[in-house]
Motif scaffolding. Sequence first.
Motif, PDB file in Angstrom:
ATOM      1  N   GLY A   1       0.800  -1.184   0.000  1.00 37.84           N
ATOM      2  CA  GLY A   1       0.000   0.000   0.000  1.00 37.84           C
ATOM      3  C   GLY A   1       0.851   1.259   0.000  1.00 37.84           C
ATOM      4  N   ILE A   2       0.239   2.347  -0.263  1.00 43.05           N
ATOM      5  CA  ILE A   2       0.896   3.652  -0.274  1.00 43.05           C
ATOM      6  C   ILE A   2       0.692   4.296   1.091  1.00 43.05           C
ATOM      7  CG2 ILE A   2       0.995   5.921  -1.365  1.00 43.05           C
ATOM      8  CD1 ILE A   2       1.804   3.590  -3.211  1.00 43.05           C
ATOM      9  N   ASN A   3       1.774   4.706   1.735  1.00 39.04           N
ATOM     10  CA  ASN A   3       1.728   5.304   3.059  1.00 39.04           C
ATOM     11  C   ASN A   3       1.665   6.824   2.932  1.00 39.04           C
ATOM     12  OD1 ASN A   3       2.161   6.258   5.654  1.00 39.04           O
ATOM     13  ND2 ASN A   3       3.839   4.842   6.074  1.00 39.04           N
ATOM     14  N   ALA A   4       0.613   7.410   3.493  1.00 37.83           N
ATOM     15  CA  ALA A   4       0.458   8.865   3.469  1.00 37.83           C
ATOM     16  C   ALA A   4       0.391   9.437   4.882  1.00 37.83           C
ATOM     17  CB  ALA A   4      -0.801   9.237   2.680  1.00 37.83           C
ATOM     18  N   GLU A   5       0.860   8.670   5.882  1.00 33.39           N
ATOM     19  CA  GLU A   5       0.770   9.102   7.272  1.00 33.39           C
ATOM     20  C   GLU A   5       1.470  10.428   7.543  1.00 33.39           C
ATOM     21  OE1 GLU A   5       2.123   5.934   9.744  1.00 33.39           O
ATOM     22  OE2 GLU A   5       0.198   4.880   9.633  1.00 33.39           O
ATOM     23  N   TYR A   6       2.615  10.657   6.906  1.00 37.35           N
ATOM     24  CA  TYR A   6       3.377  11.879   7.161  1.00 37.35           C
ATOM     25  C   TYR A   6       2.649  13.124   6.677  1.00 37.35           C
ATOM     26  CZ  TYR A   6       4.693  10.724   2.415  1.00 37.35           C
ATOM     27  OH  TYR A   6       4.642  10.378   1.097  1.00 37.35           O
ATOM     28  N   GLY A   7       1.576  12.946   5.916  1.00 40.16           N
ATOM     29  CA  GLY A   7       0.776  14.093   5.498  1.00 40.16           C
ATOM     30  C   GLY A   7       0.008  14.694   6.656  1.00 40.16           C
ATOM     31  N   GLY A   8      -0.217  13.902   7.703  1.00 40.08           N
ATOM     32  CA  GLY A   8      -0.918  14.399   8.870  1.00 40.08           C
ATOM     33  C   GLY A   8      -2.375  14.737   8.629  1.00 40.08           C
ATOM     34  N   PHE A   9      -3.022  14.043   7.724  1.00 37.17           N
ATOM     35  CA  PHE A   9      -4.411  14.336   7.413  1.00 37.17           C
ATOM     36  C   PHE A   9      -5.305  13.986   8.597  1.00 37.17           C
ATOM     37  CE2 PHE A   9      -2.557  13.491   3.158  1.00 37.17           C
ATOM     38  CZ  PHE A   9      -2.782  14.734   2.606  1.00 37.17           C
ATOM     39  N   VAL A  10      -6.266  14.859   8.895  1.00 41.08           N
ATOM     40  CA  VAL A  10      -7.192  14.617   9.999  1.00 41.08           C
ATOM     41  C   VAL A  10      -8.438  13.862   9.540  1.00 41.08           C
ATOM     42  CG1 VAL A  10      -6.387  16.588  11.342  1.00 41.08           C
ATOM     43  CG2 VAL A  10      -8.278  16.880   9.744  1.00 41.08           C
ATOM     44  N   SER A  11      -8.638  13.778   8.251  1.00 34.59           N
ATOM     45  CA  SER A  11      -9.736  13.006   7.676  1.00 34.59           C
ATOM     46  C   SER A  11      -9.255  12.453   6.339  1.00 34.59           C
ATOM     47  CB  SER A  11     -10.982  13.877   7.490  1.00 34.59           C
ATOM     48  OG  SER A  11     -10.703  14.962   6.633  1.00 34.59           O
ATOM     49  N   VAL A  12     -10.085  11.657   5.719  1.00 33.11           N
ATOM     50  CA  VAL A  12      -9.713  11.044   4.436  1.00 33.11           C
ATOM     51  C   VAL A  12      -9.539  12.139   3.382  1.00 33.11           C
ATOM     52  CG1 VAL A  12     -10.431   9.459   2.629  1.00 33.11           C
ATOM     53  CG2 VAL A  12     -10.925   8.920   5.019  1.00 33.11           C
ATOM     54  N   PRO A  13      -8.345  12.226   2.762  1.00 32.54           N
ATOM     55  CA  PRO A  13      -8.118  13.264   1.744  1.00 32.54           C
ATOM     56  C   PRO A  13      -8.703  12.867   0.390  1.00 32.54           C
ATOM     57  CG  PRO A  13      -6.159  11.931   1.974  1.00 32.54           C
ATOM     58  CD  PRO A  13      -7.155  11.428   3.003  1.00 32.54           C
ATOM     59  N   ILE A  14      -8.736  13.818  -0.507  1.00 33.94           N
ATOM     60  CA  ILE A  14      -9.069  13.556  -1.902  1.00 33.94           C
ATOM     61  C   ILE A  14      -7.772  13.105  -2.567  1.00 33.94           C
ATOM     62  CG2 ILE A  14      -9.832  14.572  -4.077  1.00 33.94           C
ATOM     63  CD1 ILE A  14     -11.378  16.624  -2.319  1.00 33.94           C
ATOM     64  N   VAL A  15      -7.786  11.966  -3.228  1.00 38.16           N
ATOM     65  CA  VAL A  15      -6.577  11.390  -3.822  1.00 38.16           C
ATOM     66  C   VAL A  15      -6.842  11.063  -5.277  1.00 38.16           C
ATOM     67  CG1 VAL A  15      -4.911   9.492  -3.726  1.00 38.16           C
ATOM     68  CG2 VAL A  15      -5.873  10.402  -1.606  1.00 38.16           C
ATOM     69  N   THR A  16      -5.853  11.345  -6.120  1.00 37.64           N
ATOM     70  CA  THR A  16      -5.920  10.927  -7.516  1.00 37.64           C
ATOM     71  C   THR A  16      -4.579  10.317  -7.898  1.00 37.64           C
ATOM     72  OG1 THR A  16      -6.535  11.604  -9.756  1.00 37.64           O
ATOM     73  CG2 THR A  16      -5.224  13.156  -8.478  1.00 37.64           C
ATOM     74  N   THR A  17      -4.593   9.389  -8.833  1.00 41.27           N
ATOM     75  CA  THR A  17      -3.379   8.675  -9.232  1.00 41.27           C
ATOM     76  C   THR A  17      -3.287   8.557 -10.742  1.00 41.27           C
ATOM     77  OG1 THR A  17      -4.476   6.530  -9.161  1.00 41.27           O
ATOM     78  CG2 THR A  17      -3.400   7.265  -7.129  1.00 41.27           C
ATOM     79  N   SER A  18      -2.076   8.284 -11.207  1.00 39.98           N
ATOM     80  CA  SER A  18      -1.849   7.939 -12.611  1.00 39.98           C
ATOM     81  C   SER A  18      -0.629   7.035 -12.672  1.00 39.98           C
ATOM     82  CB  SER A  18      -1.628   9.192 -13.466  1.00 39.98           C
ATOM     83  OG  SER A  18      -0.450   9.857 -13.073  1.00 39.98           O
ATOM     84  N   LEU A  19      -0.513   6.271 -13.733  1.00 37.27           N
ATOM     85  CA  LEU A  19       0.600   5.345 -13.911  1.00 37.27           C
ATOM     86  C   LEU A  19       1.409   5.769 -15.125  1.00 37.27           C
ATOM     87  CD1 LEU A  19       1.829   2.686 -12.809  1.00 37.27           C
ATOM     88  CD2 LEU A  19       0.386   1.472 -14.457  1.00 37.27           C
ATOM     89  N   HIS A  20       2.735   5.830 -14.961  1.00 35.35           N
ATOM     90  CA  HIS A  20       3.637   6.243 -16.029  1.00 35.35           C
ATOM     91  C   HIS A  20       4.712   5.174 -16.179  1.00 35.35           C
ATOM     92  CE1 HIS A  20       7.243   8.070 -17.699  1.00 35.35           C
ATOM     93  NE2 HIS A  20       6.462   8.953 -18.259  1.00 35.35           N
TER      94      HIS A  20
END
Length: 102
Positions: free
Chosen positions: A1-20
């Motif tokens: 999985g992708i770890n986003a803990e260091y972002g310090g989000f207080v709720s679920v963020p809006i996330v978008t992805t792409s593959l290159h």
Amino acid sequence: GINAEYGGFVSVPIVTTSLHGDDYHHTLTVGATSLRYLTKSGFTVRVVGPAWTEYSNTDHTWTVTPELATNNNWNLNWFAMGTCAEHGPLLRDLTFIITYRF
């Protein structure tokens, strides 16, 4: 999985992805933009392929493997936008190289 803990989000963020990547295989995959198990601290994606479409070439003998992704420099690009405990609204824009994350 992708770890986003260091972002310090207080709720679920809006996330978008792409593959290159350096080859054409990544353009035929399915799943890189379909987030699974999205939480304020991370998410997972499951990249599968090839996608069978009217416009696909006839090479459907390959499968998505860590070796294919590594050898062709696949990157899962993502950004998350949400409210952070210390900084208020914040945009995170990071790139991770996909090796064994699918």
